[in-house]
Scaffold this motif. Structure first.
Motif, PDB file in Angstrom:
ATOM      1  N   UNK A 188       0.817  -1.217   0.000  1.00  0.00           N
ATOM      2  CA  UNK A 188       0.000   0.000   0.000  1.00  0.00           C
ATOM      3  C   UNK A 188       0.846   1.260   0.000  1.00  0.00           C
ATOM      4  N   UNK A 189       2.149   1.085   0.095  1.00  0.00           N
ATOM      5  CA  UNK A 189       3.001   2.259   0.149  1.00  0.00           C
ATOM      6  C   UNK A 189       3.025   2.912   1.517  1.00  0.00           C
ATOM      7  N   UNK A 190       2.472   2.243   2.532  1.00  0.00           N
ATOM      8  CA  UNK A 190       2.477   2.813   3.875  1.00  0.00           C
ATOM      9  C   UNK A 190       3.883   2.829   4.463  1.00  0.00           C
ATOM     10  N   UNK A 191       4.711   1.937   3.981  1.00  0.00           N
ATOM     11  CA  UNK A 191       6.067   1.850   4.513  1.00  0.00           C
ATOM     12  C   UNK A 191       7.004   1.486   3.390  1.00  0.00           C
ATOM     13  N   UNK A 192       8.161   2.111   3.411  1.00  0.00           N
ATOM     14  CA  UNK A 192       9.080   1.819   2.321  1.00  0.00           C
ATOM     15  C   UNK A 192      10.517   1.773   2.812  1.00  0.00           C
ATOM     16  N   UNK A 193      10.685   1.610   4.101  1.00  0.00           N
ATOM     17  CA  UNK A 193      12.032   1.674   4.659  1.00  0.00           C
ATOM     18  C   UNK A 193      12.743   0.342   4.658  1.00  0.00           C
ATOM     19  N   UNK A 194      13.788   0.269   5.453  1.00  0.00           N
ATOM     20  CA  UNK A 194      14.560  -0.971   5.551  1.00  0.00           C
ATOM     21  C   UNK A 194      13.766  -2.078   6.231  1.00  0.00           C
ATOM     22  N   UNK A 195      14.319  -3.274   6.229  1.00  0.00           N
ATOM     23  CA  UNK A 195      13.621  -4.441   6.752  1.00  0.00           C
ATOM     24  C   UNK A 195      13.312  -4.326   8.239  1.00  0.00           C
ATOM     25  N   UNK A 196      12.133  -4.765   8.594  1.00  0.00           N
ATOM     26  CA  UNK A 196      11.741  -4.798  10.001  1.00  0.00           C
ATOM     27  C   UNK A 196      11.765  -6.252  10.478  1.00  0.00           C
ATOM     28  N   UNK A 197      11.818  -6.403  11.782  1.00  0.00           N
ATOM     29  CA  UNK A 197      11.819  -7.757  12.343  1.00  0.00           C
ATOM     30  C   UNK A 197      10.696  -7.888  13.355  1.00  0.00           C
ATOM     31  N   UNK A 198       9.890  -8.916  13.194  1.00  0.00           N
ATOM     32  CA  UNK A 198       8.855  -9.232  14.182  1.00  0.00           C
ATOM     33  C   UNK A 198       9.222 -10.560  14.823  1.00  0.00           C
ATOM     34  N   UNK A 199       9.153 -10.591  16.153  1.00  0.00           N
ATOM     35  CA  UNK A 199       9.538 -11.810  16.842  1.00  0.00           C
ATOM     36  C   UNK A 199       8.427 -12.164  17.830  1.00  0.00           C
ATOM     37  N   UNK A 200       7.925 -13.366  17.743  1.00  0.00           N
ATOM     38  CA  UNK A 200       6.788 -13.740  18.586  1.00  0.00           C
ATOM     39  C   UNK A 200       7.185 -14.768  19.636  1.00  0.00           C
ATOM     40  N   UNK A 201       6.582 -14.662  20.802  1.00  0.00           N
ATOM     41  CA  UNK A 201       6.951 -15.559  21.898  1.00  0.00           C
ATOM     42  C   UNK A 201       6.504 -16.996  21.653  1.00  0.00           C
ATOM     43  N   UNK A 202       7.256 -17.921  22.189  1.00  0.00           N
ATOM     44  CA  UNK A 202       6.907 -19.334  22.082  1.00  0.00           C
ATOM     45  C   UNK A 202       6.402 -19.830  23.430  1.00  0.00           C
ATOM     46  N   UNK A 203       5.995 -21.055  23.456  1.00  0.00           N
ATOM     47  CA  UNK A 203       5.318 -21.576  24.632  1.00  0.00           C
ATOM     48  C   UNK A 203       5.654 -23.066  24.773  1.00  0.00           C
ATOM     49  N   UNK A 204       6.011 -23.463  25.969  1.00  0.00           N
ATOM     50  CA  UNK A 204       6.305 -24.872  26.212  1.00  0.00           C
ATOM     51  C   UNK A 204       5.012 -25.676  26.318  1.00  0.00           C
ATOM     52  N   UNK A 205       4.955 -26.782  25.623  1.00  0.00           N
ATOM     53  CA  UNK A 205       3.805 -27.679  25.734  1.00  0.00           C
ATOM     54  C   UNK A 205       4.274 -28.984  26.362  1.00  0.00           C
ATOM     55  N   UNK A 206       3.943 -29.154  27.630  1.00  0.00           N
ATOM     56  CA  UNK A 206       4.395 -30.343  28.353  1.00  0.00           C
ATOM     57  C   UNK A 206       3.468 -31.510  28.060  1.00  0.00           C
ATOM     58  N   UNK A 207       4.053 -32.597  27.574  1.00  0.00           N
ATOM     59  CA  UNK A 207       3.264 -33.815  27.396  1.00  0.00           C
ATOM     60  C   UNK A 207       4.065 -35.007  27.892  1.00  0.00           C
ATOM     61  N   UNK A 208       3.690 -36.187  27.464  1.00  0.00           N
ATOM     62  CA  UNK A 208       4.230 -37.400  28.055  1.00  0.00           C
ATOM     63  C   UNK A 208       5.726 -37.621  27.862  1.00  0.00           C
ATOM     64  N   UNK A 209       6.275 -37.183  26.736  1.00  0.00           N
ATOM     65  CA  UNK A 209       7.625 -37.630  26.397  1.00  0.00           C
ATOM     66  C   UNK A 209       8.737 -36.999  27.236  1.00  0.00           C
ATOM     67  N   UNK A 210       8.377 -36.156  28.183  1.00  0.00           N
ATOM     68  CA  UNK A 210       9.410 -35.569  29.034  1.00  0.00           C
ATOM     69  C   UNK A 210       9.204 -36.000  30.480  1.00  0.00           C
ATOM     70  N   UNK A 211      10.237 -36.578  31.053  1.00  0.00           N
ATOM     71  CA  UNK A 211      10.154 -37.000  32.446  1.00  0.00           C
ATOM     72  C   UNK A 211      11.548 -37.030  33.043  1.00  0.00           C
ATOM     73  N   UNK A 212      11.656 -37.391  34.294  1.00  0.00           N
ATOM     74  CA  UNK A 212      12.973 -37.466  34.935  1.00  0.00           C
ATOM     75  C   UNK A 212      13.796 -38.596  34.322  1.00  0.00           C
ATOM     76  N   UNK A 213      15.093 -38.519  34.465  1.00  0.00           N
ATOM     77  CA  UNK A 213      15.954 -39.567  33.900  1.00  0.00           C
ATOM     78  C   UNK A 213      15.786 -40.883  34.660  1.00  0.00           C
ATOM     79  N   UNK A 214      16.098 -41.995  34.028  1.00  0.00           N
ATOM     80  CA  UNK A 214      16.049 -43.290  34.730  1.00  0.00           C
ATOM     81  C   UNK A 214      17.111 -43.316  35.814  1.00  0.00           C
ATOM     82  N   UNK A 215      16.865 -44.047  36.877  1.00  0.00           N
ATOM     83  CA  UNK A 215      17.846 -44.088  37.979  1.00  0.00           C
ATOM     84  C   UNK A 215      18.953 -45.096  37.684  1.00  0.00           C
TER      85      UNK A 215
END
Lengths: 346, 346
Positions: free
Chosen positions: B319-346
Motif C-alpha cells: 500500500x506504500x504505507x512503509x518503504x524503509x529498511x527491513x523490520x523484524x517481528x519476533x513472537x513468543x513461544x510456549x512450552x507444551x508439556x506432554x508425556x515424552x518428558x520425564x525425569x531420567x532413569x535411575x
DNA sequence: CTGTTAGCGCATTCAG
DNA sequence: CTGAATGCGCTAACAG
C-alpha cells in the motif's frame, strides 16, 4: 511527512519497448527473439538477448496471457491442505504438470469465499483448467463448470457426472483386498470405520470390503460399522467405542490412513497390543504409517500414476486433442503388509 | 475427422462489451457499475448487474491487472510441502492475507525450474509480493529481489539481510525453555539432534539451548550432538546412534517435531520406554505429536500471529504505507508439556 | 528476416 | 451521471 505515495523512485519494470530501444530493433522483434521464433538472425537475437539481460527484463505474463488466451496455469483445489495425503498428491501433480509446461496454483477450501470463487478463477482466465481433488458425490458446481466449458478433471474422487474426466484408484478392489486379508488371517469379529458417505472413496471401499466379507462368509455386523470425516478424531473415537463393545472386534478396516492412525492411537492409548489384540488396516500409505514403531498395514494408491493420468487428460483437452464426454482412468492398488495386521487373539 | 481446432462451438467468454450491449450502456459504465463507483444511478447499475448475470459475466483478471498493475496475489514459497509444518502455516497465511483481499499462490521448491523462476513470477507481475517460508541463511536471491524492488517477507526463518522484513518466533528463548526443562527434570547426559546449520531456526534454537545448559551447569557433550535436514530420518538415525553410546543420553532435544518424532520412532522401536528410559523434546507442536499414544513435549510457535504479522508487514509495503529498511517481528513461544518428558532413569 | 499495425479486455482520463 | 477515447504490454497478422 513523507507523502511519497508511489511517485519518487517508482521505476517501473522495463518493457519490451525498452529492450527494443536499447537493442535498436522493433518491439515485435524483441518478442520474436525471446520466444524462439526461428525466423530471426542469430545476430539480432544475440543483441536482443543481451539488451534484455542488461535491463533485467522479464515479460509481463498478464499481457501475454491476455492475447494468447492461455495462462499456462492449472488450478488445483484441495479441501484440507492439512491432511497429509494432499501435499503428496500436490507434489506429484507439480511434477507431471510441470513437465507439460504448466504451473500449479493451489486453492485450499479455506481460501474460497464461496462456491462461486472456484469458477471465477477460471472465468477470469487466470487458470486454463481445474483439478478437484476431493469432490463430494453431490458436487454442486457441475452445471456451471460445464456451462463455462471449463476443462476439469476430478482426481482421487469420483463424481457421478459423465461430463467430466475422473481419475481414481481401484477403491473397490482395495476394499476387497482388505476384506480378504482380514478373513485369511482368521478374523471373524470385524469392524469398519469408514469415511464420509458422500465421498466415492468411502462408498467404493465399503462396497469392496463388504462384498469380500460376504463372499468369504464373514459378514460385517452393522453394530461394528462407524463412519465420519477423514480425521484422526473419527478413528480415535470410532475405535474407542468399538473397543467398548463386548466382545470387541478383533480387526478394523479404516477408510483411510488418517482414520487408521486415529484408531491405532486409541488402541495403543488404551493399552492394547497391536496386532496382538487388534488388527488395524488403513488406506493410502501415508508416511507416518510407515514409521517403524507403527508399521501400519495399508493399501497404496499409485499417486504418481494418477497424477500423470490427470495431467494427460486435462492437457489433452487444453490442446484440443479431445473434446468428448468425460473419461475415467482407474489405477490398480497394492496391499502393503506391515506390523498392524496379524491373526486374532485366541 | 473432427479437425475442429477451436473453431466450431468455441464461444468465448463474455466481455464487458457484451454486457454493455445487452444493458444498452457504454462499456465504461459497465466497469463503473460493477466496481462500485458511486457516481452511477441505481437504475443503470441494476440494469448492468442484471445483464452481467444473464451473460454469466466475470471480468478478465488479466486485463484488469494489466491496467491496475496489481494482481492481488501473493506468492508463497515453500521448500517442502511434504513437511506438515508448512500446510499449517499456509492455512494461517490464507486466512490472514485473505482478510486483506489477497489470494495466495503457492510455489513449492519442486515447481521452480531454477532460482530465476521465483522472481520472474514477480517480474511477470503475476504476484504483488513474496513470502519465503524456509530460506537458508545464505539466501542467494537477495540482490535480485532488492533490485526488482519486490515486496518480500521472510517468514519462520531469518536471513542476515536488513533490506527485508522478517517474521520469526523467539527461537533462542525456545531453546532456553527446552534446556531449562531438561535440567530441572534432572537430566545430565543430554543430547541434541539439530536441524541444518545453515538455517536460522537451527542456529538460534541451538544457541538458546546450549546457553541454558551452560548456565545451569549441564554442558552438552559434543559427542552428543547430531544434526541433519528436518526429516524423520535425521531423528531416527540420530537417535539410534545416540542410543548406541555408552552410557547413552537420557534426554534429547530435537531441532523440530519431525526430527523428534523420528527419534521417538527409533527409541520405541528399540524397545525403550518413553519417558521412562528417554526424554524427547521437539519444536513446532505438530498435530501428530499431540496424539495420545505419543504425547510429544514440544515448543509451540504462534503460527497464526506470525502469519498475521507477515501479512501486515507485506501489505503495508504494497500500500506504500512503509518503504524503509527491513523490520523484524519476533513472537513468543510456549512450552507444551506432554508425556515424552520425564525425569531420567535411575 | 524485420518493421508496422492492430487489437486482447479492461480501467481511466476527459468531455459533455 | 454517462459516453467516447486512450493505452496497459504484449503477440500475431500483414507487409516489405
Amino acid at each position: 511527512m513523507a507523502t511519497t505515495k508511489r511517485s519518487s523512485g517508482a521505476q517501473r519494470p522495463p518493457t519490451s519497448h525498452d529492450v527494443a530501444e536499447l537493442a535498436g530493433v522493433a518491439q515485435s522483434t524483441v518478442s520474436r527473439a525471446l520466444n524462439g521464433d526461428p525466423n530471426i538472425s542469430e545476430k539480432t537475437r544475440a543483441r536482443v538477448v543481451d539488451a534484455a539481460q542488461r535491463l533485467n527484463y522479464s515479460p509481463n505474463v498478464m499481457a501475454r496471457s491476455l492475447i494468447t488466451r492461455r495462462a499456462n496455469r492449472i488450478g488445483v483445489f484441495l479441501s484440507d491442505i492439512t491432511n497429509p495425503f494432499y501435499p503428496r498428491l500436490v507434489e506429484c501433480l507439480e511434477r507431471e504438470f510441470g513437465a507439460l509446461g504448466y504451473d500449479l496454483i493451489l486453492f485450499s477450501e479455506g481460501s474460497a469465499r464461496g462456491d462461486q470463487d472456484h469458477i471465477d478463477h477460471f472465468l477470469g482466465s487466470t487458470i486454463d483448467g481445474l483439478v478437484f481433488t476431493s469432490a463430494k458425490l453431490d458436487f454442486p458446481l457441475g452445471d456451471r463448470l460445464a456451462a463455462a466449458r471449463a476443462p476439469t478433471v476430478f482426481l482421487n474422487r469420483h463424481i457421478d457426472d459423465d461430463r467430466f474426466d475422473r481419475v481414481v484408484s481401484e477403491n473397490v478392489a482395495g476394499g476387497r483386498l482388505a476384506g480378504e486379508l482380514l478373513v485369511e488371517l482368521g478374523h471373524r469379529r470385524i469392524a469398519q470405520i469408514s469415511g464420509p458417505p458422500q465421498t466415492s472413496t468411502a462408498r467404493d471401499r465399503d462396497a469392496g470390503f463388504q462384498a469380500a466379507l460376504e463372499e468369504l462368509g464373514a459378514t460385517l455386523d452393522p453394530a461394528h460399522y462407524r463412519h465420519g470425516p477423514y480425521t484422526h478424531e473419527t478413528g480415535f473415537e470410532g475405535c474407542r467405542s468399538l473397543l467398548a463393545e463386548d466382545p470387541p472386534p478383533t480387526a478394523i478396516f479404516c477408510g483411510n490412513d488418517v482414520i487408521a492412525l486415529g484408531a491405532w492411537d486409541a488402541a495403543v492409548s488404551a493399552g492394547l497390543e497391536i496386532p496382538g489384540d487388534l488388527t488395524v488396516v488403513g488406506f493410502d500409505d501415508m508416511e507416518v504409517g510407515s514409521w517403524s514403531a507403527i508399521g501400519l498395514t495399508t493399501i497404496r494408491q499409485p499417486l504418481d500414476q494418477m497424477a500423470r493420468g490427470s495431467a494427460e487428460l486435462l492437457v489433452g483437452r487444453l490442446n484440443g486433442d479431445y473434446d468428448g464426454p468425460g473419461r475415467v482412468l482407474e489405477f490398480p492398488v497394492e496391499m502393503v503388509r506391515r506390523r498392524t495386521a496379524g491373526p486374532p487373539p485366541r
